[in-house]
Design a protein around this motif. Structure first.
Motif, PDB file in Angstrom:
ATOM      1  N   UNK A 196       0.830  -1.203   0.000  1.00 27.38           N
ATOM      2  CA  UNK A 196       0.000   0.000   0.000  1.00 27.38           C
ATOM      3  C   UNK A 196       0.862   1.250   0.000  1.00 27.38           C
ATOM      4  N   UNK A 197       1.951   1.211   0.755  1.00 27.21           N
ATOM      5  CA  UNK A 197       2.883   2.351   0.784  1.00 27.21           C
ATOM      6  C   UNK A 197       3.474   2.578  -0.601  1.00 27.21           C
ATOM      7  N   UNK A 198       3.951   1.508  -1.236  1.00 28.71           N
ATOM      8  CA  UNK A 198       4.530   1.635  -2.572  1.00 28.71           C
ATOM      9  C   UNK A 198       3.489   2.099  -3.588  1.00 28.71           C
ATOM     10  N   UNK A 199       2.260   1.588  -3.464  1.00 29.13           N
ATOM     11  CA  UNK A 199       1.203   2.015  -4.371  1.00 29.13           C
ATOM     12  C   UNK A 199       0.874   3.484  -4.208  1.00 29.13           C
ATOM     13  N   UNK A 200       0.811   3.934  -2.961  1.00 24.03           N
ATOM     14  CA  UNK A 200       0.555   5.350  -2.679  1.00 24.03           C
ATOM     15  C   UNK A 200       1.662   6.218  -3.278  1.00 24.03           C
ATOM     16  N   UNK A 201       2.902   5.799  -3.110  1.00 25.54           N
ATOM     17  CA  UNK A 201       4.029   6.554  -3.669  1.00 25.54           C
ATOM     18  C   UNK A 201       3.968   6.556  -5.194  1.00 25.54           C
ATOM     19  N   UNK A 202       3.638   5.424  -5.771  1.00 24.66           N
ATOM     20  CA  UNK A 202       3.536   5.346  -7.234  1.00 24.66           C
ATOM     21  C   UNK A 202       2.456   6.291  -7.755  1.00 24.66           C
ATOM     22  N   UNK A 203       1.340   6.382  -7.016  1.00 22.17           N
ATOM     23  CA  UNK A 203       0.285   7.311  -7.405  1.00 22.17           C
ATOM     24  C   UNK A 203       0.779   8.751  -7.335  1.00 22.17           C
ATOM     25  N   UNK A 204       1.606   9.058  -6.343  1.00 21.33           N
ATOM     26  CA  UNK A 204       2.190  10.400  -6.266  1.00 21.33           C
ATOM     27  C   UNK A 204       3.081  10.668  -7.479  1.00 21.33           C
ATOM     28  N   UNK A 205       3.909   9.700  -7.816  1.00 22.51           N
ATOM     29  CA  UNK A 205       4.796   9.859  -8.978  1.00 22.51           C
ATOM     30  C   UNK A 205       3.983  10.097 -10.244  1.00 22.51           C
ATOM     31  N   UNK A 206       2.913   9.326 -10.403  1.00 20.14           N
ATOM     32  CA  UNK A 206       2.128   9.410 -11.639  1.00 20.14           C
ATOM     33  C   UNK A 206       1.190  10.612 -11.674  1.00 20.14           C
ATOM     34  N   UNK A 207       1.072  11.328 -10.560  1.00 21.31           N
ATOM     35  CA  UNK A 207       0.299  12.581 -10.553  1.00 21.31           C
ATOM     36  C   UNK A 207       1.244  13.785 -10.461  1.00 21.31           C
ATOM     37  N   UNK A 208       2.498  13.553 -10.857  1.00 22.95           N
ATOM     38  CA  UNK A 208       3.506  14.615 -10.935  1.00 22.95           C
ATOM     39  C   UNK A 208       3.805  15.255  -9.574  1.00 22.95           C
ATOM     40  N   UNK A 209       3.734  14.441  -8.530  1.00 19.02           N
ATOM     41  CA  UNK A 209       4.144  14.888  -7.200  1.00 19.02           C
ATOM     42  C   UNK A 209       5.446  14.184  -6.819  1.00 19.02           C
ATOM     43  N   UNK A 210       6.439  14.328  -7.685  1.00 12.55           N
ATOM     44  CA  UNK A 210       7.669  13.564  -7.539  1.00 12.55           C
ATOM     45  C   UNK A 210       8.468  13.945  -6.297  1.00 12.55           C
ATOM     46  N   UNK A 211       8.502  15.221  -5.960  1.00 11.02           N
ATOM     47  CA  UNK A 211       9.266  15.635  -4.773  1.00 11.02           C
ATOM     48  C   UNK A 211       8.689  15.003  -3.514  1.00 11.02           C
ATOM     49  N   UNK A 212       7.382  15.007  -3.404  1.00 13.72           N
ATOM     50  CA  UNK A 212       6.741  14.390  -2.247  1.00 13.72           C
ATOM     51  C   UNK A 212       6.987  12.884  -2.244  1.00 13.72           C
ATOM     52  N   UNK A 213       6.919  12.273  -3.418  1.00 14.27           N
ATOM     53  CA  UNK A 213       7.158  10.837  -3.519  1.00 14.27           C
ATOM     54  C   UNK A 213       8.562  10.485  -3.039  1.00 14.27           C
ATOM     55  N   UNK A 214       9.535  11.291  -3.397  1.00  8.59           N
ATOM     56  CA  UNK A 214      10.919  11.005  -3.011  1.00  8.59           C
ATOM     57  C   UNK A 214      11.120  11.106  -1.499  1.00  8.59           C
ATOM     58  N   UNK A 215      10.348  11.942  -0.843  1.00  5.94           N
ATOM     59  CA  UNK A 215      10.423  12.025   0.621  1.00  5.94           C
ATOM     60  C   UNK A 215       9.984  10.695   1.232  1.00  5.94           C
ATOM     61  N   UNK A 217       9.956   7.850  -0.302  1.00 11.99           N
ATOM     62  CA  UNK A 217      10.815   6.775  -0.794  1.00 11.99           C
ATOM     63  C   UNK A 217      12.142   6.666  -0.046  1.00 11.99           C
ATOM     64  N   UNK A 218      12.608   7.761   0.513  1.00 11.51           N
ATOM     65  CA  UNK A 218      13.956   7.807   1.071  1.00 11.51           C
ATOM     66  C   UNK A 218      14.299   6.616   1.965  1.00 11.51           C
ATOM     67  N   UNK A 226      13.782  -3.260  -5.422  1.00 12.50           N
ATOM     68  CA  UNK A 226      13.736  -2.721  -6.791  1.00 12.50           C
ATOM     69  C   UNK A 226      12.486  -1.897  -7.069  1.00 12.50           C
ATOM     70  N   UNK A 227      11.364  -2.218  -6.405  1.00 15.34           N
ATOM     71  CA  UNK A 227      10.137  -1.451  -6.620  1.00 15.34           C
ATOM     72  C   UNK A 227      10.358   0.014  -6.235  1.00 15.34           C
ATOM     73  N   UNK A 228      10.935   0.230  -5.057  1.00 22.86           N
ATOM     74  CA  UNK A 228      11.179   1.595  -4.591  1.00 22.86           C
ATOM     75  C   UNK A 228      12.190   2.304  -5.478  1.00 22.86           C
TER      76      UNK A 228
END
Length: 291
Positions: A196-215, A217-218, A226-228
């Protein structure tokens, strides 16, 4: 063991009693004897089919309530075992038979979604239809959360498991914003659930919220995730930070065969590898693209 022994004795005395055989299959499954459980189900399933044939031709050989209850129980476990051994087409045949008998249970619906989701990975020409079938199945599960049933659904199949799978399907359908809401719902039930965490992050990436996603992901960016790393590569690529994207893409590639959690992400991996060849800097040369 005592309960199972009593059931085995009853089966010897009443070999045609479907309830005894279904109970035996369930007991064997609880004892992790999946092969024996499957064998018992394979013996009782034709018996149930015969009872349904008689019922539908007006010559019932088992009362309807009894027949429906034990068909639900047998079908749910049969489908679960078929899914666990990757027999997705066979599992869908089990669901189709139940549909013809008007036998319904959220567990069957959930597993039908799982089958379609898995088949979408291997049947490219039918991918969109399988994903849509899966989406509809998981929505149907969630709509039946409050229903009381004689045969209850397996744990989570009308709540967090269904929202997790629905979110994953929506990601693959390009509905990232809708997917994010489903992952939030999953995390409300199961905080820190990694998928669920990875899916939530992926949704952030795909909605152009990459900076938030990287936080987010750290703390996940380790060699055996490999998913992260793949999602980090996509996030950096979205931000045109190609050296960092390359680094995480290479890390993801190295671990994908051993550690990848979600096979549907292979599409993203292959696409990024293809794109990386034209990124405006020295690209990492990757060969033997996983399929």
């Amino acid at each position: 063991d005592r309960n199972l022994n009593l059931l085995l004795k009853r089966r010897k005395l009443q070999p045609s009693d479907v309830s005894t055989r279904v109970y035996i299959a369930e007991e064997l499954y609880r004892k992790n004897k999946t092969h024996d459980s499957r064998a018992e189900l394979d013996r009782v399933w034709p018996m149930l089919c015969s009872h349904w044939k008689n019922f539908r031709t007006g010559s019932p050989t088992l009362d309807e309530v009894h027949l429906r209850t034990f068909t639900e129980k047998a079908a749910s476990l049969r489908m679960l075992l078929q899914v666990q051994t990757s027999e997705y087409d066979e599992a869908l045949k089990t669901a189709l038979a139940c549909c013809g008998w008007h036998v319904d249970n959220p567990t069957l619906t959930y597993l039908e979604g799982v089958c379609n989701e898995q088949l979408s990975l291997y049947k490219e020409d039918q991918r969109n239809q399988h994903l849509e079938n899966a989406r509809q199945a998981y929505i149907a599960c969630l709509e039946r959360k409050e229903q009381l049933r004689a045969v209850p659904a397996m744990e989570g199949m009308t709540s967090w498991r269904a929202t997790l799978r629905l979110g994953t399907v929506l990601l693959q359908q390009g509905q990232a914003q809708m997917a994010k809401r489903q992952f939030v719902r999953t995390l409300e039930h199961k905080p820190n659930h990694i998928d669920a965490v990875l899916g939530f992050i992926e949704a952030l990436v795909d909605t152009q919220n990459s900076k938030e996603a990287l936080i987010y992901l750290k703390p996940l960016l380790v060699e055996n995730n490999p998913d992260a790393n793949l999602l980090a590569a996509q996030a950096y690529r979205n931000m045109d930070r190609f050296p960092q994207a390359d680094t995480h893409l290479e890390t993801a590639y190295r671990g994908v065969r051993q550690y990848l959690r979600s096979p549907f992400r292979l599409r993203r991996l292959n696409q990024l590898i293809k794109e990386s060849k034209s990124w405006p800097r020295q690209s990492v040369q990757v060969s033997n693209t996983p399929r």
